[in-house]
Design a protein around this motif. Structure first.
Motif, PDB file in Angstrom:
ATOM      1  N   THR A 270      -2.468   3.347   5.028  1.00 32.82           N
ATOM      2  CA  THR A 270      -2.431   1.958   5.494  1.00 32.82           C
ATOM      3  C   THR A 270      -2.858   1.829   6.951  1.00 32.82           C
ATOM      4  O   THR A 270      -3.737   1.039   7.288  1.00 32.82           O
ATOM      5  CB  THR A 270      -1.023   1.370   5.313  1.00 32.82           C
TER       6      THR A 270
ATOM      7  N   ASN B  79      -6.703   6.531  -1.371  1.00 32.26           N
ATOM      8  CA  ASN B  79      -5.529   7.062  -2.050  1.00 32.26           C
ATOM      9  C   ASN B  79      -5.202   8.444  -1.478  1.00 32.26           C
ATOM     10  O   ASN B  79      -6.083   9.288  -1.321  1.00 32.26           O
ATOM     11  CB  ASN B  79      -5.796   7.163  -3.557  1.00 32.26           C
TER      12      ASN B  79
ATOM     13  N   GLN C  48      -8.134   4.941   6.015  1.00 34.31           N
ATOM     14  CA  GLN C  48      -7.467   3.682   5.682  1.00 34.31           C
ATOM     15  C   GLN C  48      -8.014   3.103   4.381  1.00 34.31           C
ATOM     16  O   GLN C  48      -9.213   2.928   4.215  1.00 34.31           O
ATOM     17  CB  GLN C  48      -7.593   2.668   6.825  1.00 34.31           C
ATOM     18  N   GLY C  49      -7.080   2.837   3.458  1.00 29.91           N
ATOM     19  CA  GLY C  49      -7.451   2.290   2.161  1.00 29.91           C
ATOM     20  C   GLY C  49      -7.694   3.339   1.092  1.00 29.91           C
ATOM     21  O   GLY C  49      -7.840   3.005  -0.087  1.00 29.91           O
TER      22      GLY C  49
ATOM     23  N   TRP D 142       0.822  -1.209   0.000  1.00 31.76           N
ATOM     24  CA  TRP D 142       0.000   0.000   0.000  1.00 31.76           C
ATOM     25  C   TRP D 142       0.859   1.264   0.000  1.00 31.76           C
ATOM     26  O   TRP D 142       0.402   2.309  -0.447  1.00 31.76           O
ATOM     27  CB  TRP D 142      -0.983  -0.011   1.169  1.00 31.76           C
ATOM     28  N   ASN D 143       2.088   1.186   0.506  1.00 28.73           N
ATOM     29  CA  ASN D 143       3.012   2.305   0.300  1.00 28.73           C
ATOM     30  C   ASN D 143       3.218   2.519  -1.196  1.00 28.73           C
ATOM     31  O   ASN D 143       3.189   3.647  -1.695  1.00 28.73           O
ATOM     32  CB  ASN D 143       4.380   2.015   0.941  1.00 28.73           C
TER      33      ASN D 143
ATOM     34  N   VAL E 245      -0.887  -5.262   5.752  1.00 26.21           N
ATOM     35  CA  VAL E 245      -0.446  -5.377   4.366  1.00 26.21           C
ATOM     36  C   VAL E 245       1.011  -5.834   4.317  1.00 26.21           C
ATOM     37  O   VAL E 245       1.841  -5.308   5.060  1.00 26.21           O
ATOM     38  CB  VAL E 245      -0.596  -4.014   3.649  1.00 26.21           C
TER      39      VAL E 245
ATOM     40  N   LEU F  74      -1.528   4.487  -0.718  1.00 24.74           N
ATOM     41  CA  LEU F  74      -2.759   4.383   0.060  1.00 24.74           C
ATOM     42  C   LEU F  74      -2.469   4.587   1.547  1.00 24.74           C
ATOM     43  O   LEU F  74      -1.400   4.223   2.037  1.00 24.74           O
ATOM     44  CB  LEU F  74      -3.415   3.014  -0.144  1.00 24.74           C
TER      45      LEU F  74
ATOM     46  N   LYS G  98       1.233   1.782  -3.587  1.00 29.47           N
ATOM     47  CA  LYS G  98       0.014   2.284  -4.232  1.00 29.47           C
ATOM     48  C   LYS G  98      -0.409   3.651  -3.704  1.00 29.47           C
ATOM     49  O   LYS G  98      -1.452   4.181  -4.118  1.00 29.47           O
ATOM     50  CB  LYS G  98      -1.123   1.274  -4.022  1.00 29.47           C
TER      51      LYS G  98
END
Length: 345
Positions: free
Chosen positions: A112, A213, A210-211, A105-106, A117, A110, A108
């Motif tokens: 976290t 962008n 969280q989640g 997620w780093n 993840v 996002l 992407k």
């Protein structure tokens, strides 16, 4: 934001290490490393309240001596079973802090937080590189958060350690888990390092972010509002934790559980997250709430502290491709490493 990596020469380390956990019964030993003055210069970077400056320190030669044939870390001697034979406390112990490697997620971009993840391939490589940089520093206990990215970082880093001891996660969540994970070989216990997981070391919980962008969130709520959620000390995101709230749990756990281990002579590594580690560094370096919000920690870069006489002294982190690339400048340490090579090979 200012980077916070400090690059220092290693000072003197004297450790008498053993495990207090009932799963890891061992004795004690001594590794002495003494600083003697020379004129070798080492570059370092300093941070002063958000600004960057440069300077240099003198790197003293390091002369190593060992007892009972141990070079890499304290030798563990069999206990004589006498309860009055308390373990001798060390004058100095090492504390290593490392933020986990890059997560999926780093990558992407996002938020976290406490979502569990794993690492990316780059994160795996960062963890391995971190392990190389601390491969000659003794480690007796490991603490991580309960999140897989921190645990992966700790485990991968330890694959590079010169002593080749095996990190083993302790399972004390239930009586059965504790019983089923017992080790019955004393020799195996001596070649193991206990890993303790704690939710108090988790990343701060980002609530409803969280989640999402990060860029899209800034476009939606405004850059100033998102920056306030991310970088203020006491303003939490919607239904999430502020840095202050994260610090309350992380620092309390450090003081109650980890600091006593350092006092007893253990060398400790903590693999955790940007905000939980910022909180701990705030305590170690006595930073103000304004100073800590400008603190930036890179993924996979270990930071070293020496704990001596109740005080934490920041010794920096290796910046060369490996730990040896920084600390093997001195003749005495080169001899120390040669002894280590002979012992292992």
């Amino acid at each position: 934001m200012a980077a916070t990596t400090f690059h220092h020469a290693l000072g003197s380390i004297q450790s008498h290490a053993c495990y207090s956990n009932s799963e890891f019964q061992s004795g004690r030993g001594i590794l002495s490393v003494k600083m003697i003055s020379t004129g070798v210069g080492v570059d370092m970077q300093l941070i002063t309240r958000g600004s960057r400056c440069s300077g240099s320190w003198k790197l003293g030669a390091i002369r190593a001596s060992s007892l009972h044939s141990s070079v890499a870390d304290p030798v563990q001697l069999p206990s004589n079973g006498n309860s009055s034979d308390s373990r001798k406390k060390s004058n100095e112990t090492a504390l290593i802090l490392v933020r986990h490697g890059e997560s999926l997620w780093n990558e992407k971009n996002l938020f976290t937080g406490c979502v569990d993840v794993p690492l990316t391939q780059k994160g795996v490589e960062e963890a391995i590189e971190a392990g190389k940089r601390i491969s000659n520093i003794p480690i007796d206990m490991i603490y991580t958060s309960v999140l897989i990215r921190a645990q992966m970082t700790a485990m991968l880093a330890m694959t590079q350690h010169r002593r080749k001891k095996v990190p083993i996660v302790l399972h004390n969540e239930s009586e059965k888990a504790h019983k089923w994970s017992q080790i019955f070989s004393e020799e195996t216990k001596k070649q193991s390092i206990p890993v303790i997981t704690a939710w108090q070391l988790n990343e701060r919980m980002y609530g409803e972010l969280q989640g999402l962008n990060k860029q899209e969130t800034a476009d939606r709520f405004g850059k100033e509002k998102v920056h306030e959620w991310r970088r203020s000390y006491d303003i939490p995101p919607p239904n999430g934790e502020s840095l202050e709230m994260c610090a309350e749990r992380a620092v309390a756990y450090f003081k109650e559980q980890i600091e006593p281990q350092l006092l007893s002579g253990k060398n400790v590594m903590i693999a955790a997250h940007g905000n939980s580690l910022r909180s701990i560094i705030m305590y170690l370096d006595k930073l103000t709430s304004q100073e800590v919000i400008s603190l930036e920690l890179s993924t996979g870069i270990p930071m070293l502290y020496i704990f001596k006489e109740g005080k934490f002294i920041r010794r920096g982190s290796p910046v060369a491709p490996s730990e040896a690339g920084v600390y093997a400048y001195t003749r005495s340490l080169a001899l120390y490493r040669q002894k280590l090579d002979e012992m292992i090979h």
